[in-house]
Design a protein around this motif. Structure first.
Motif, PDB file in Angstrom:
ATOM      1  N   PRO A  65       0.968  -1.127  -0.016  1.00 46.26           N
ATOM      2  CA  PRO A  65      -0.228   0.069   0.040  1.00 46.26           C
ATOM      3  C   PRO A  65       0.851   1.219  -0.019  1.00 46.26           C
ATOM      4  O   PRO A  65       1.781   1.257   0.603  1.00 46.26           O
ATOM      5  N   SER A  66       0.467   2.076  -0.814  1.00 46.01           N
ATOM      6  CA  SER A  66       1.154   3.405  -0.847  1.00 46.01           C
ATOM      7  C   SER A  66       0.368   4.662  -0.546  1.00 46.01           C
ATOM      8  O   SER A  66      -0.884   4.637  -1.029  1.00 46.01           O
ATOM      9  N   VAL A  67       0.889   5.815  -0.173  1.00 45.39           N
ATOM     10  CA  VAL A  67       0.213   6.824  -0.067  1.00 45.39           C
ATOM     11  C   VAL A  67       0.123   7.861  -1.281  1.00 45.39           C
ATOM     12  O   VAL A  67      -0.911   8.779  -1.445  1.00 45.39           O
ATOM     13  N   TYR A  68       1.238   7.477  -2.115  1.00 42.31           N
ATOM     14  CA  TYR A  68       1.243   8.337  -3.592  1.00 42.31           C
ATOM     15  C   TYR A  68       1.972   7.271  -4.468  1.00 42.31           C
ATOM     16  O   TYR A  68       3.095   6.795  -4.067  1.00 42.31           O
ATOM     17  N   ASN A  69       1.372   7.395  -5.394  1.00 42.33           N
ATOM     18  CA  ASN A  69       1.850   6.281  -6.869  1.00 42.33           C
ATOM     19  C   ASN A  69       1.718   7.237  -7.984  1.00 42.33           C
ATOM     20  O   ASN A  69       0.723   7.505  -8.403  1.00 42.33           O
ATOM     21  N   SER A  70       2.689   7.762  -8.546  1.00 41.79           N
ATOM     22  CA  SER A  70       2.484   8.496  -9.741  1.00 41.79           C
ATOM     23  C   SER A  70       1.928   7.679 -10.898  1.00 41.79           C
ATOM     24  O   SER A  70       1.273   8.284 -11.877  1.00 41.79           O
ATOM     25  N   SER A  71       1.678   6.391 -10.818  1.00 38.06           N
ATOM     26  CA  SER A  71       0.986   5.650 -12.088  1.00 38.06           C
ATOM     27  C   SER A  71      -0.468   5.272 -11.521  1.00 38.06           C
ATOM     28  O   SER A  71      -1.109   4.787 -12.330  1.00 38.06           O
ATOM     29  N   SER A  72      -1.093   5.831 -10.235  1.00 38.27           N
ATOM     30  CA  SER A  72      -2.352   5.627 -10.066  1.00 38.27           C
ATOM     31  C   SER A  72      -3.378   6.814 -10.097  1.00 38.27           C
ATOM     32  O   SER A  72      -2.738   8.100  -9.832  1.00 38.27           O
ATOM     33  N   ASN A  73      -4.330   6.655 -10.499  1.00 42.28           N
ATOM     34  CA  ASN A  73      -5.358   7.748 -10.327  1.00 42.28           C
ATOM     35  C   ASN A  73      -6.394   7.850  -9.224  1.00 42.28           C
ATOM     36  O   ASN A  73      -7.411   8.721  -9.260  1.00 42.28           O
ATOM     37  N   PHE A  74      -5.872   7.175  -7.994  1.00 43.66           N
ATOM     38  CA  PHE A  74      -6.713   6.964  -6.947  1.00 43.66           C
ATOM     39  C   PHE A  74      -5.925   7.392  -5.863  1.00 43.66           C
ATOM     40  O   PHE A  74      -6.146   6.838  -4.626  1.00 43.66           O
ATOM     41  N   ASN A  75      -4.972   8.170  -6.047  1.00 43.41           N
ATOM     42  CA  ASN A  75      -4.045   8.882  -4.873  1.00 43.41           C
ATOM     43  C   ASN A  75      -4.974   9.712  -3.761  1.00 43.41           C
ATOM     44  O   ASN A  75      -6.003  10.246  -4.166  1.00 43.41           O
ATOM     45  N   ASN A  76      -4.790   9.338  -2.622  1.00 44.29           N
ATOM     46  CA  ASN A  76      -5.520  10.214  -1.437  1.00 44.29           C
ATOM     47  C   ASN A  76      -5.142  11.674  -1.519  1.00 44.29           C
ATOM     48  O   ASN A  76      -3.984  12.223  -1.709  1.00 44.29           O
ATOM     49  N   SER A  77      -6.030  12.632  -1.745  1.00 44.24           N
ATOM     50  CA  SER A  77      -5.941  13.919  -1.760  1.00 44.24           C
ATOM     51  C   SER A  77      -5.049  14.715  -0.603  1.00 44.24           C
ATOM     52  O   SER A  77      -4.583  15.583  -0.845  1.00 44.24           O
ATOM     53  N   ARG A  78      -4.942  14.046   0.444  1.00 42.89           N
ATOM     54  CA  ARG A  78      -4.307  14.564   1.545  1.00 42.89           C
ATOM     55  C   ARG A  78      -2.713  14.584   1.247  1.00 42.89           C
ATOM     56  O   ARG A  78      -1.968  15.297   1.849  1.00 42.89           O
ATOM     57  N   TYR A  79      -2.348  13.648   0.428  1.00 38.48           N
ATOM     58  CA  TYR A  79      -0.943  13.525   0.076  1.00 38.48           C
ATOM     59  C   TYR A  79      -0.516  14.004  -1.187  1.00 38.48           C
ATOM     60  O   TYR A  79      -1.216  13.552  -2.420  1.00 38.48           O
ATOM     61  N   ARG A  80       0.035  15.169  -1.332  1.00 38.30           N
ATOM     62  CA  ARG A  80       0.350  15.770  -2.526  1.00 38.30           C
ATOM     63  C   ARG A  80       1.955  15.788  -2.933  1.00 38.30           C
ATOM     64  O   ARG A  80       2.835  16.104  -2.063  1.00 38.30           O
ATOM     65  N   TYR A  81       2.166  15.124  -4.051  1.00 35.51           N
ATOM     66  CA  TYR A  81       3.572  14.933  -4.492  1.00 35.51           C
ATOM     67  C   TYR A  81       3.925  16.368  -5.130  1.00 35.51           C
ATOM     68  O   TYR A  81       3.662  16.543  -6.250  1.00 35.51           O
ATOM     69  N   LEU A  82       5.074  16.929  -4.538  1.00 34.39           N
ATOM     70  CA  LEU A  82       5.435  18.372  -5.093  1.00 34.39           C
ATOM     71  C   LEU A  82       6.986  18.191  -5.809  1.00 34.39           C
ATOM     72  O   LEU A  82       7.392  19.350  -6.480  1.00 34.39           O
ATOM     73  N   GLY A  83       6.967  17.029  -5.945  1.00 28.37           N
ATOM     74  CA  GLY A  83       8.605  16.912  -6.638  1.00 28.37           C
ATOM     75  C   GLY A  83       8.388  16.375  -8.219  1.00 28.37           C
ATOM     76  O   GLY A  83       7.338  16.931  -8.793  1.00 28.37           O
ATOM     77  N   ASP A  84       9.416  15.843  -8.900  1.00 28.66           N
ATOM     78  CA  ASP A  84       9.452  15.439 -10.358  1.00 28.66           C
ATOM     79  C   ASP A  84      10.177  14.010 -10.457  1.00 28.66           C
ATOM     80  O   ASP A  84      10.154  13.227  -9.576  1.00 28.66           O
ATOM     81  N   ASN A  85      10.520  13.859 -11.584  1.00 24.50           N
ATOM     82  CA  ASN A  85      11.232  12.387 -12.059  1.00 24.50           C
ATOM     83  C   ASN A  85      12.775  12.972 -12.181  1.00 24.50           C
ATOM     84  O   ASN A  85      13.356  12.131 -12.556  1.00 24.50           O
ATOM     85  N   LYS A  86      13.142  13.927 -11.874  1.00 27.87           N
ATOM     86  CA  LYS A  86      14.657  14.527 -12.278  1.00 27.87           C
ATOM     87  C   LYS A  86      15.366  14.557 -11.076  1.00 27.87           C
ATOM     88  O   LYS A  86      16.710  14.281 -10.988  1.00 27.87           O
ATOM     89  N   GLY A  87      14.949  14.634  -9.604  1.00 24.93           N
ATOM     90  CA  GLY A  87      15.699  14.717  -8.486  1.00 24.93           C
ATOM     91  C   GLY A  87      14.811  15.258  -7.436  1.00 24.93           C
ATOM     92  O   GLY A  87      15.730  15.333  -6.157  1.00 24.93           O
ATOM     93  N   ASP A  88      13.673  15.581  -7.475  1.00 23.74           N
ATOM     94  CA  ASP A  88      13.062  16.138  -6.490  1.00 23.74           C
ATOM     95  C   ASP A  88      11.955  15.003  -5.802  1.00 23.74           C
ATOM     96  O   ASP A  88      11.256  15.120  -6.844  1.00 23.74           O
ATOM     97  N   CYS A  89      11.839  14.709  -4.785  1.00 25.52           N
ATOM     98  CA  CYS A  89      10.902  13.842  -4.173  1.00 25.52           C
ATOM     99  C   CYS A  89      10.002  14.577  -3.170  1.00 25.52           C
ATOM    100  O   CYS A  89       9.425  13.628  -2.246  1.00 25.52           O
ATOM    101  N   THR A  90       9.860  15.828  -2.940  1.00 28.03           N
ATOM    102  CA  THR A  90       9.322  16.300  -1.818  1.00 28.03           C
ATOM    103  C   THR A  90       7.706  16.067  -1.673  1.00 28.03           C
ATOM    104  O   THR A  90       7.012  15.912  -2.667  1.00 28.03           O
ATOM    105  N   LEU A  91       7.269  15.762  -0.593  1.00 31.08           N
ATOM    106  CA  LEU A  91       5.715  15.156  -0.078  1.00 31.08           C
ATOM    107  C   LEU A  91       5.312  16.111   0.833  1.00 31.08           C
ATOM    108  O   LEU A  91       5.775  16.480   1.780  1.00 31.08           O
ATOM    109  N   GLN A  92       3.906  16.640   0.354  1.00 29.16           N
ATOM    110  CA  GLN A  92       3.231  17.477   1.220  1.00 29.16           C
ATOM    111  C   GLN A  92       2.199  16.552   1.835  1.00 29.16           C
ATOM    112  O   GLN A  92       1.242  15.853   1.099  1.00 29.16           O
TER     113      GLN A  92
END
Length: 343
Positions: free
Chosen positions: A76-103
């Protein structure tokens, strides 16, 4: 044996990928109050070469999970870039280049866990999970408190102050708070309330609390601004008086100049009248000599009084006209009543 072999294999892969330069940089442990928002700053490095050969690595999937060492497969994950059903409380602020920040917003008890980041690449040898993770602690219902540069809350007019709303246990930088003054909500919502150039209206009892949790309301902080509004009122009164004095002074100067111009015109006309009066006086004296000394003296005195009265009346009439004195007040044998008359 198969289970132990699998664990050994994963350990070897993690060691090899770490040696090749892959890593994830997590923040220090984070403490948050239930209902607040926290940020997990994160960065990562991907492989540049494998076995001495430079390769072009592309990250195709990123995952954040809780309490799992490698976030693999069906974990189970709180965020998965391949999923369309992520919990809105977890917001990925990073990218695929080197930033993996999570809010994480609206913290809940289930967020009291260790969060880990996993990156998956187009080359399986560059897929990596940093097992250390970041620990998040959630405090439930902790009462907020207000900190200031002065505990006594006494300030002078014109000073500035910043009130900080924080939890007693956690050090939090991203709070969605509500500020109150004497029970009335203010527009500010951040953890810091900055008041610049304090005045008497800023005096009162200040409280703060989480926007979604009234139980966290802080103990009131009493702020008192000395000096009140008296200096401001005095300054306004003095300013208004100075402006009025300047207006009256300019008005008087203009009126005096206008009166001086009219006086010059009046002097010219008086000269003509005086010549006429002199002729009249000479003729009258000749007639008086024929009538006798006593009668002459009385007539000359009367003529002199009449002449003086006419001249003064003409002068004050012109001056009253110059100063715009209404006809009801235009008593020509009296000085005009006007603030500039003595100027």
């Amino acid at each position: 044996m198969a289970v132990w072999d699998k664990k050994i294999l994963w350990a070897v892969m993690l060691v090899l990928t770490g040696a090749l330069g892959q890593r994830v940089n997590y923040p220090d442990p984070v403490c948050g109050v239930k209902g607040s928002t926290v940020l997990l700053p994160c960065s990562f490095n991907t492989l540049k070469s494998i076995n001495g050969t430079e390769v072009l690595i592309e990250i195709i999937r990123v995952v954040w999970c809780q309490n799992h060492e490698i976030c693999q497969g069906t974990t189970p994950s709180v965020y998965n870039s391949s999923s369309n059903f992520n919990n809105s409380r977890y917001r990925y602020l990073g990218d695929n280049k080197g930033d993996c920040t999570l809010q994480i917003s609206d913290l809940q008890k289930e967020d009291n866990a260790t969060f880990r980041f996993r990156m998956e690449a187009n080359d399986g040898r560059a897929t990596f999970t940093e097992r250390s993770g970041v620990r998040v602690t959630v405090v439930d219902g902790d009462q907020m408190k207000i900190n200031s540069s002065r505990d006594d809350g006494e300030f002078k007019r014109g000073e500035a102050v910043t009130l900080n709303c924080s939890a007693a246990i956690c050090t939090i930088h991203q709070l969605e708070v509500t500020w109150f003054r004497d029970g009335h909500a203010l527009s500010e919502t951040g953890p810091a309330l900055h008041l610049s150039y304090l005045t008497a209206k800023d005096s009162g009892n200040y409280t703060c609390g989480l926007k979604k949790n009234n139980r966290t309301l802080s103990i009131p902080y009493r702020l008192h601004v000395e000096g009140g509004g008296l200096p401001l009122i005095v300054g306004l009164v003095v300013g208004v008086l100075l402006v009025l004095f300047a207006i009256i002074l300019v008005f008087c100067i203009m009126k005096r100049k206008r009166a001086a111009g009219l006086d010059q015109t009046a002097v010219g006309r008086d000269g003509e009248q005086e010549h006429s009066d002199n002729i009249y006086s000479n003729d009258f004296l000749q007639l008086a000599e024929q009538q006798g000394p006593s009668s002459a003296v009385e007539e000359v005195s009367y003529a002199s009084v009449q002449f003086t009265h006419k001249k003064q009346a003409r002068y004050w009439r012109l001056l009253n006209m110059a100063l715009f004195i209404p006809s009801d007040f235009g008593i020509f044998n009296m000085e005009p009543i006007f603030p500039c008359s003595g100027f």
